[in-house]
Design a protein around this motif. Structure first.
Motif, short mmCIF file in Angstrom:
data_model
loop_
_atom_site.label_atom_id
_atom_site.label_comp_id
_atom_site.label_asym_id
_atom_site.label_seq_id
_atom_site.Cartn_x
_atom_site.Cartn_y
_atom_site.Cartn_z
N PRO A 40 14.77 -4.33 -8.78
CA PRO A 40 13.87 -5.22 -8.05
C PRO A 40 14.52 -5.70 -6.75
CG PRO A 40 14.05 -5.87 -10.35
CD PRO A 40 15.11 -4.85 -10.11
N PRO A 80 9.50 -3.81 -8.06
CA PRO A 80 9.00 -5.13 -7.67
C PRO A 80 9.72 -5.68 -6.45
CG PRO A 80 9.39 -5.03 -10.04
CD PRO A 80 9.98 -3.78 -9.46
N ASP A 109 5.15 -7.85 -3.29
CA ASP A 109 4.14 -8.00 -4.35
C ASP A 109 3.78 -9.46 -4.54
OD1 ASP A 109 4.14 -5.17 -5.53
OD2 ASP A 109 6.26 -5.68 -5.59
N LEU A 153 9.25 -12.44 -10.80
CA LEU A 153 9.78 -11.21 -11.38
C LEU A 153 9.20 -10.96 -12.76
CD1 LEU A 153 13.56 -11.32 -10.34
CD2 LEU A 153 11.79 -9.81 -9.44
N LEU A 182 5.84 -9.31 -12.69
CA LEU A 182 5.84 -7.91 -12.26
C LEU A 182 6.61 -7.00 -13.20
CD1 LEU A 182 6.62 -8.72 -8.53
CD2 LEU A 182 4.42 -7.93 -9.39
N SER A 183 7.27 -7.58 -14.18
CA SER A 183 8.15 -6.82 -15.06
C SER A 183 7.38 -5.75 -15.84
CB SER A 183 8.82 -7.78 -16.05
OG SER A 183 9.63 -7.06 -16.95
N GLN A 219 5.88 -3.05 -14.88
CA GLN A 219 4.79 -2.32 -14.23
C GLN A 219 5.32 -1.01 -13.65
OE1 GLN A 219 2.07 -4.37 -11.65
NE2 GLN A 219 2.48 -6.36 -12.60
N LEU A 233 2.42 -0.67 -9.08
CA LEU A 233 2.94 -1.64 -8.12
C LEU A 233 2.46 -1.31 -6.71
CD1 LEU A 233 6.63 -2.04 -9.36
CD2 LEU A 233 4.93 -3.87 -9.25
N ARG A 262 -0.09 -3.60 -4.49
CA ARG A 262 0.44 -4.10 -3.21
C ARG A 262 -0.50 -3.70 -2.07
NH1 ARG A 262 5.72 -1.61 -2.86
NH2 ARG A 262 6.26 -2.79 -4.73
#
Length: 319
Positions: A153, A191, A212, A291, A294-295, A297, A302, A306
């Motif tokens: 990330p 992410p 994101d 975070l 978004l974990s 994905q 993503l 976005r």
């Protein structure tokens, strides 16, 4: 000695009197001034609450630029462990206006990047007051590529008046470097969370902030141009910066309504510069939450989300 802003003059007087009383008491233990000093403290807190309960856009600009606000390196050194800075764009030079490298955030390996303005006169000059040259943005692209390759990330900390507009920077392709960095933010399959911690100025900020999730500290600002620059162009008078600040809708509150950012991070009473530790802790909580959202994905999901986010940006709050 505390660095007071223009609109905090009355506050400076009250807190100064309280400090003088306590200094007198230290020099003469027979003096009993604590009750009077505490009364002044109470007056100062009430005034501070009044001042910060409804800051104008221009006053928020002043707070966002306060030299004692936490900077990127302050946040990195407090919230991240095992930070290993990586330097250079592998093309021209190292740019100290952007710092970045590998680190751990709450034991999770990440890449962290940020604009760094510097903490004193010497470091501010070395870091060009956080205004990056093309090599700074090319370094950012290199580090985001690294993050994408290893599935790490990316966390960015934005605090710049804008990219450096000097002749050398333009000759080395400043606009292209900013565009490439923005493109890289939008195309990586990991992410990317961004936090505007002070000023988010123009393309120089967007180049690290097309994430994101984008958060802003409560009294930070984010705009296409500075109020002074806007006033100079529209009214040929930089002194109209107050009117320009209102028109630009550059506050966190305005941008949250417009859907440009996703969350506002509360600041301690009186701004992040009055309690840096609390402000940095709040930044850490926000980063952790973003975070988590978004974990897990996949990369394609993503990128698609976005893309939708930025295509739809600006529609919210306009009707």
């Amino acid at each position: 000695m505390r660095n007071y802003l223009e609109f905090e003059k009355g506050l400076a007087d009250i807190e100064g009197k309280a400090a003088e009383l306590r200094a007198l008491a230290r020099s003469d233990p027979q003096m009993d001034v604590e009750a009077e000093a505490e009364a002044l403290d109470a007056r100062a807190r009430k005034l501070l609450e009044e001042l910060y309960s409804d800051l104008s856009a221009w006053r928020k600009c002043q707070v966002a630029r306060h030299p004692e606000r936490p900077h990127a390196l302050d946040v990195i050194q407090t919230l991240f462990t095992e930070f290993t800075p990586l330097a250079g764009d592998r093309n021209f030079a190292e740019d100290l206006a952007i710092v970045g490298g590998l680190a751990r955030f709450r034991d999770q390996p990440v890449v962290v990047l940020g604009h760094e303005k510097g903490a004193d006169t010497k470091s501010r000059l070395e870091r060009n007051f956080g205004m990056a040259r093309p090599e700074g943005y090319r370094k950012a692209v290199r580090l985001m590529d690294l993050a994408d390759r290893f599935g790490l990330p990316v966390i960015t900390l934005v605090d710049t008046a804008g990219a450096y507009p000097g002749k050398g920077a333009e000759e080395r392709g400043q606009a292209e470097a900013i565009a490439r960095s923005t493109e890289k933010c939008l195309s990586i399959g990991v992410p990317l969370v961004s936090v505007i911690i002070g000023e988010g100025g123009s393309g120089g900020a967007v180049a690290l902030a097309a994430g994101d999730r984008v958060a802003m500290l409560e009294h930070s600002v984010y705009s296409v141009i500075s109020p002074e620059g806007c006033a100079s162009i529209l009214w040929k008078d930089a002194e109209k910066m107050r009117e320009a600040a209102e028109a630009l809708r550059l506050t966190a509150q305005d941008l949250k309504k417009l859907g440009v950012i996703d969350r506002i991070i509360p600041e301690p009473l009186g701004g992040a510069h009055r309690d840096r530790e609390a402000a940095i802790a709040a930044i850490g909580e926000a980063i952790g939450q973003m975070l988590d959202e978004l974990s897990g994905q996949p990369a394609d999901a993503l990128r698609q989300a976005r893309r939708r986010k930025y295509l739809e940006m600006g529609r919210k709050g306009l009707h």
